[in-house]
Design a protein around this motif. Structure first.
Motif, mmCIF file in Angstrom:
data_model
loop_
_atom_site.group_PDB
_atom_site.id
_atom_site.type_symbol
_atom_site.label_atom_id
_atom_site.label_comp_id
_atom_site.label_asym_id
_atom_site.label_seq_id
_atom_site.Cartn_x
_atom_site.Cartn_y
_atom_site.Cartn_z
ATOM 1 N N GLN A 144 38.395 3.835 -48.478
ATOM 2 C CA GLN A 144 37.654 4.902 -47.809
ATOM 3 C C GLN A 144 36.345 5.192 -48.532
ATOM 4 N N GLU A 145 36.403 5.213 -49.873
ATOM 5 C CA GLU A 145 35.188 5.480 -50.631
ATOM 6 C C GLU A 145 34.189 4.336 -50.494
ATOM 7 N N LEU A 146 34.672 3.107 -50.511
ATOM 8 C CA LEU A 146 33.763 1.977 -50.316
ATOM 9 C C LEU A 146 33.095 2.045 -48.946
ATOM 10 N N HIS A 147 33.895 2.402 -47.941
ATOM 11 C CA HIS A 147 33.348 2.466 -46.589
ATOM 12 C C HIS A 147 32.356 3.622 -46.435
ATOM 13 N N ASP A 148 32.733 4.801 -46.948
ATOM 14 C CA ASP A 148 31.906 5.986 -46.726
ATOM 15 C C ASP A 148 30.694 6.039 -47.655
ATOM 16 N N GLU A 149 30.906 5.686 -48.926
ATOM 17 C CA GLU A 149 29.834 5.828 -49.900
ATOM 18 C C GLU A 149 28.999 4.560 -50.016
ATOM 19 N N VAL A 150 29.639 3.478 -50.466
ATOM 20 C CA VAL A 150 28.888 2.245 -50.718
ATOM 21 C C VAL A 150 28.368 1.643 -49.419
ATOM 22 N N GLY A 151 29.230 1.594 -48.408
ATOM 23 C CA GLY A 151 28.823 0.984 -47.146
ATOM 24 C C GLY A 151 27.660 1.718 -46.504
ATOM 25 N N GLN A 152 27.753 3.051 -46.456
ATOM 26 C CA GLN A 152 26.670 3.818 -45.852
ATOM 27 C C GLN A 152 25.387 3.732 -46.674
ATOM 28 N N SER A 153 25.510 3.733 -47.995
ATOM 29 C CA SER A 153 24.313 3.610 -48.836
ATOM 30 C C SER A 153 23.631 2.268 -48.624
ATOM 31 N N MET A 154 24.412 1.192 -48.525
ATOM 32 C CA MET A 154 23.812 -0.124 -48.317
ATOM 33 C C MET A 154 23.215 -0.239 -46.920
ATOM 34 N N THR A 155 23.822 0.416 -45.960
ATOM 35 C CA THR A 155 23.234 0.434 -44.615
ATOM 36 C C THR A 155 21.892 1.157 -44.627
ATOM 37 N N ALA A 156 21.831 2.272 -45.357
ATOM 38 C CA ALA A 156 20.563 2.994 -45.476
ATOM 39 C C ALA A 156 19.513 2.143 -46.180
ATOM 40 N N ILE A 157 19.943 1.391 -47.195
ATOM 41 C CA ILE A 157 19.009 0.499 -47.893
ATOM 42 C C ILE A 157 18.478 -0.562 -46.945
ATOM 43 N N LEU A 158 19.354 -1.116 -46.113
ATOM 44 C CA LEU A 158 18.910 -2.123 -45.142
ATOM 45 C C LEU A 158 17.866 -1.550 -44.188
ATOM 46 N N LEU A 159 18.113 -0.337 -43.709
ATOM 47 C CA LEU A 159 17.145 0.281 -42.797
ATOM 48 C C LEU A 159 15.817 0.534 -43.497
ATOM 49 N N GLY A 160 15.860 0.983 -44.752
ATOM 50 C CA GLY A 160 14.629 1.201 -45.501
ATOM 51 C C GLY A 160 13.867 -0.087 -45.753
ATOM 52 N N LEU A 161 14.604 -1.151 -46.056
ATOM 53 C CA LEU A 161 13.955 -2.444 -46.256
ATOM 54 C C LEU A 161 13.305 -2.940 -44.974
ATOM 55 N N LYS A 162 13.978 -2.687 -43.843
ATOM 56 C CA LYS A 162 13.397 -3.124 -42.573
ATOM 57 C C LYS A 162 12.092 -2.379 -42.289
ATOM 58 N N ARG A 163 12.076 -1.064 -42.515
ATOM 59 C CA ARG A 163 10.843 -0.314 -42.287
ATOM 60 C C ARG A 163 9.745 -0.758 -43.246
ATOM 61 N N ALA A 164 10.130 -1.009 -44.503
ATOM 62 C CA ALA A 164 9.121 -1.462 -45.466
ATOM 63 C C ALA A 164 8.584 -2.836 -45.107
ATOM 64 N N ALA A 165 9.478 -3.719 -44.624
ATOM 65 C CA ALA A 165 9.027 -5.065 -44.260
ATOM 66 C C ALA A 165 8.100 -5.030 -43.052
ATOM 67 N N ASP A 166 8.355 -4.118 -42.136
ATOM 68 C CA ASP A 166 7.494 -4.040 -40.949
ATOM 69 C C ASP A 166 6.066 -3.621 -41.317
ATOM 70 N N ASP A 167 5.901 -2.796 -42.335
ATOM 71 C CA ASP A 167 4.582 -2.298 -42.714
ATOM 72 C C ASP A 167 3.936 -3.087 -43.847
ATOM 73 N N ALA A 168 4.696 -4.025 -44.446
ATOM 74 C CA ALA A 168 4.183 -4.742 -45.617
ATOM 75 C C ALA A 168 3.336 -5.934 -45.196
ATOM 76 N N PRO A 169 2.426 -6.370 -46.080
ATOM 77 C CA PRO A 169 1.674 -7.598 -45.802
ATOM 78 C C PRO A 169 2.591 -8.813 -45.808
ATOM 79 N N ALA A 170 2.070 -9.924 -45.292
ATOM 80 C CA ALA A 170 2.899 -11.121 -45.088
ATOM 81 C C ALA A 170 3.594 -11.613 -46.352
ATOM 82 N N PRO A 171 2.920 -11.770 -47.510
ATOM 83 C CA PRO A 171 3.626 -12.283 -48.705
ATOM 84 C C PRO A 171 4.774 -11.375 -49.136
ATOM 85 N N VAL A 172 4.517 -10.050 -49.087
ATOM 86 C CA VAL A 172 5.577 -9.109 -49.493
ATOM 87 C C VAL A 172 6.680 -9.056 -48.454
#
Length: 317
Positions: A128-156
């Motif tokens: 339950q803790e892995l699902h609620d804490e780690v899983g949700q945190s990694m999902t949030a990281i994925l979403l943040g990376l996607k937003r950063a990648a959309d606004d970043a220059p091509a090499p980054v």
């Protein structure tokens, strides 16, 4: 007859027989002793000692059986008992030993049940803790990376996509660990669906070719029984993948008159170690938890077969 009088009677038979032979046999002793007479007396003594040893071994044979069972008894294989008929101290000792085994088996089953239930509760909490804490945190990281990648220059952007893939693979691994710790599909969809998902997961991550054969008329089972069947199948597949060097595994679930039988058969190198490891003993403890029996035998052609027979309780449809 008590043990004292039993030994006394055996010795009395030997000594009485020797006395009768001396009374009625034409044997005399000269002074000084003649060599022939000495040979006869030593031979008679040897016969008495051999006869006494044989009779004592026969009379004390029940104690040897008790000693042998004491050295080989295994509380994970219940039902090992010695026949105790008649009276006397030996029969009382055997009945006391059998009663002690029954008490130890009950206490072992009770303590094992508490340990396994606590283990499952801890697995549920961690999952339950892995699902609620780690899983949700990694999902949030994925979403943040996607937003950063959309606004970043091509090499980054390329580097951010690589980090996304690594994070996504890690999230998939966390989800797989959660399913292994607490199979939610077992609670939601039942044993057959859980075993199907388990075998598919093992085939994907280990390369094993796994075949399934489940009866269509399986009875309704208690949640504890389904969990034990699932855990035994999980441990058997793990052993086949890690230790057996197997390529194919067959998982079967069939119904008998008053039980459900799970059989996991691999084509690996078979059982080589004479002593059972913690995994196998854990499976035996789980089997005792539901009143079932576990058999680990060589497969008909090659490899190993793990078979768990789980009783079906209650009225079945």
């Amino acid at each position: 007859m008590s043990l004292f009088w039993r030994i006394f009677a055996l010795n009395a038979v030997v000594l009485g027989s020797a006395t009768a032979l001396l009374l009625w046999a034409p044997v005399t002793v000269s002074v000084p002793v003649v060599l022939t007479e000495a040979v006869i007396l030593v031979g008679g003594l040897a016969v008495m000692l051999v006869a006494n040893a044989a009779l004592l071994r026969l009379g004390l044979a029940p104690l040897d059986r008790v000693t042998k069972l004491m050295t080989t008894v295994d509380l994970l294989r219940p039902g090992q008992r010695l026949p105790a008929s008649g009276g006397g101290e030996i029969a009382k000792l055997i009945r006391t030993f059998n009663a002690m085994l029954e008490r130890l088996e009950r206490e072992r089953a009770t303590s094992s049940a508490r340990v396994l239930l606590a283990q499952e509760a801890e697995r549920r909490r961690i999952a339950q803790e892995l699902h609620d804490e780690v899983g949700q945190s990694m999902t949030a990281i994925l979403l943040g990376l996607k937003r950063a990648a959309d606004d970043a220059p091509a090499p980054v952007r390329k580097q951010l996509h690589e980090v996304q893939e690594i994070t996504r693979e890690s999230l998939d691994e966390v989800r797989r660990l959660v399913r292994r710790l607490r199979p939610g599909v077992l609670d939601d969809l039942g044993l057959v669906s859980a075993l199907t998902s388990l075998t598919q997961d093992f085939a994907t991550h280990t390369g094993l070719r796994i075949s399934r054969r489940f009866d269509a008329d399986l009875p309704a089972l208690e949640p504890e029984t389904e969990l034990v069947l699932y855990r035994v199948a999980q441990e058997s597949l793990t052993n086949a993948a890690r230790h057996a060097d197997a390529e194919r595994v067959a998982v079967a679930l069939r119904r008998t008159d008053d039980s459900v039988v799970l059989a996991v058969t691999d084509d690996g190198c078979g059982i080589k170690a004479p002593r059972e490891g913690a995994g196998i003993r854990g499976m035996r403890e789980r089997a005792l938890l539901i009143g079932g029996s576990l058999e680990i035998t060589p497969a008909p052609r090659a490899g190993t077969q793990v078979q768990l027979t789980a009783p079906v309780s209650g009225k079945q449809p």
